[in-house]
Design an enzyme around this catalytic site. Structure first.
Site, short mmCIF file in Angstrom:
data_model
loop_
_atom_site.label_atom_id
_atom_site.label_comp_id
_atom_site.label_asym_id
_atom_site.label_seq_id
_atom_site.Cartn_x
_atom_site.Cartn_y
_atom_site.Cartn_z
N GLY A 144 27.98 23.17 121.57
CA GLY A 144 28.91 22.98 120.22
C GLY A 144 28.38 23.05 118.75
N GLU A 181 25.85 30.46 130.15
CA GLU A 181 26.51 29.37 128.53
C GLU A 181 25.73 30.14 127.20
OE1 GLU A 181 23.04 26.10 129.16
OE2 GLU A 181 21.56 27.30 127.88
N SER A 216 31.48 24.42 125.72
CA SER A 216 32.22 23.91 124.40
C SER A 216 33.02 23.68 125.76
CB SER A 216 32.90 24.55 122.84
OG SER A 216 31.24 24.52 122.05
N GLU A 232 18.52 24.81 125.87
CA GLU A 232 17.44 23.68 124.60
C GLU A 232 16.36 24.18 125.01
OE1 GLU A 232 22.56 21.63 123.80
OE2 GLU A 232 20.45 20.33 124.91
N HIS A 260 17.70 25.54 130.96
CA HIS A 260 19.03 25.46 129.23
C HIS A 260 18.44 25.84 128.16
CE1 HIS A 260 21.01 23.40 126.72
NE2 HIS A 260 21.81 22.73 127.44
N LYS A 268 22.03 14.97 128.77
CA LYS A 268 20.91 15.87 127.52
C LYS A 268 21.08 14.07 127.48
CE LYS A 268 23.94 19.57 125.83
NZ LYS A 268 24.26 20.82 125.15
N ASN A 309 26.13 17.47 132.01
CA ASN A 309 25.28 17.39 131.24
C ASN A 309 24.75 16.17 129.84
OD1 ASN A 309 23.11 17.90 129.98
ND2 ASN A 309 22.57 19.75 129.41
#
Length: 262
Positions: free
Chosen positions: A180, A174, A220, A106, A104, A14, A12
């Site tokens: 991250g 996730e 990660s 985000e 996702h 992003k 991904n």
């Protein structure tokens, strides 16, 4: 029932890499895997570039016969119309996109996407013969409050509402606290949640679907830890973020089967 599930390593990107950078990246990744004598088909490789890169990457994959699956990072619940800035599943299907990431963390956090919106996007993906990569996961606060599996299980139950038993879907766990941050769920933690998610698939879509559906871990993921996750029986691959933007690192993740001790 034992079904061999082809491992899926998904990158991904992003909001990174313009269409020119994308060409250079995909070519380098392909060459790296060829140089390392990677066996095509042993692992399915998926790349998820920004919308503006999709046509360029699709043309490159097609022309050079590069065996990567193409995916998008989101789609609209609508097919067409006065929805400025939205991207329809119909458009993605015309670009030979196979996959689309839905839900996702985000998107949930920055765009306020609810479980119901994500369920509608899953339906939109299936309508256009796209395979939804349904993302679920909890924050650290939610984990401490509800336990390790409750949030992800509840999110997936809504996302799979009305999905036919024979639908092709991918589920990605996730943990938001591990994206991250450099913090990583342990393989045992990932296995616990992925097994719970497979049980949801069995409950909603049936045992056959649960046996064939791939459940990924994301958070990660690096070359140094991918093999430990892939040893777990219910982890069928990885949704890779930052490490998917580094050619050598991502190539090494894809080649996890060659790592010592797998």
């Amino acid at each position: 029932m034992v079904v061999a599930r082809t491992p899926f390593i998904a990158g991904n990107w992003k909001m990174n890499l313009d269409h020119l950078q994308a060409v250079a990246f995909v070519q380098k990744l392909h060459w790296s895997l060829k140089d390392a004598k990677h066996e095509d088909g042993s692992v399915e490789v998926g790349i998820f570039p920004p919308f503006t890169d999709l046509r360029t990457v699709q043309t490159l994959l097609d022309a050079d016969k590069i065996p990567f699956a193409l995916g998008a990072q989101d789609l609209s619940t609508k097919d067409s119309g006065a929805y400025t800035g939205e991207i329809s599943g119909a458009f993605l299907a015309k670009l030979d996109a196979k996959y689309v990431i839905i839900g996702h963390s985000e998107r949930r956090e920055y765009h306020g996407e609810t479980d119901e919106v994500i369920a509608a996007k899953v339906q939109a993906a299936l309508k256009h013969s796209l395979v939804p990569v349904i993302c679920v996961g909890e924050t650290l606060e939610q984990r401490e409050e509800s336990g390790p599996t409750a949030v992800s299980v509840a999110q997936l139950q809504v996302a799979l509402d009305g999905v036919p038993a024979d639908a092709d879907v991918v589920v990605a766990y996730e943990p938001v606290w591990a994206i991250g941050t450099g913090q990583v769920a342990s393989p045992e933690q990932a296995q616990e949640v992925c097994a719970a998610l497979r049980a949801v698939i069995a409950e909603k879509l049936g045992e056959d679907a649960a046996a064939r559906t791939r459940v990924l871990y994301g958070g990660s993921v690096k070359a140094a830890n991918i093999a430990s996750f892939m040893r777990e029986p219910d982890v069928d691959g990885a949704l890779v973020g930052g490490a998917s933007l580094v050619v050598d690192e991502f190539a090494s993740i894809i080649r996890y089967q060659k790592h010592v001790g797998v």
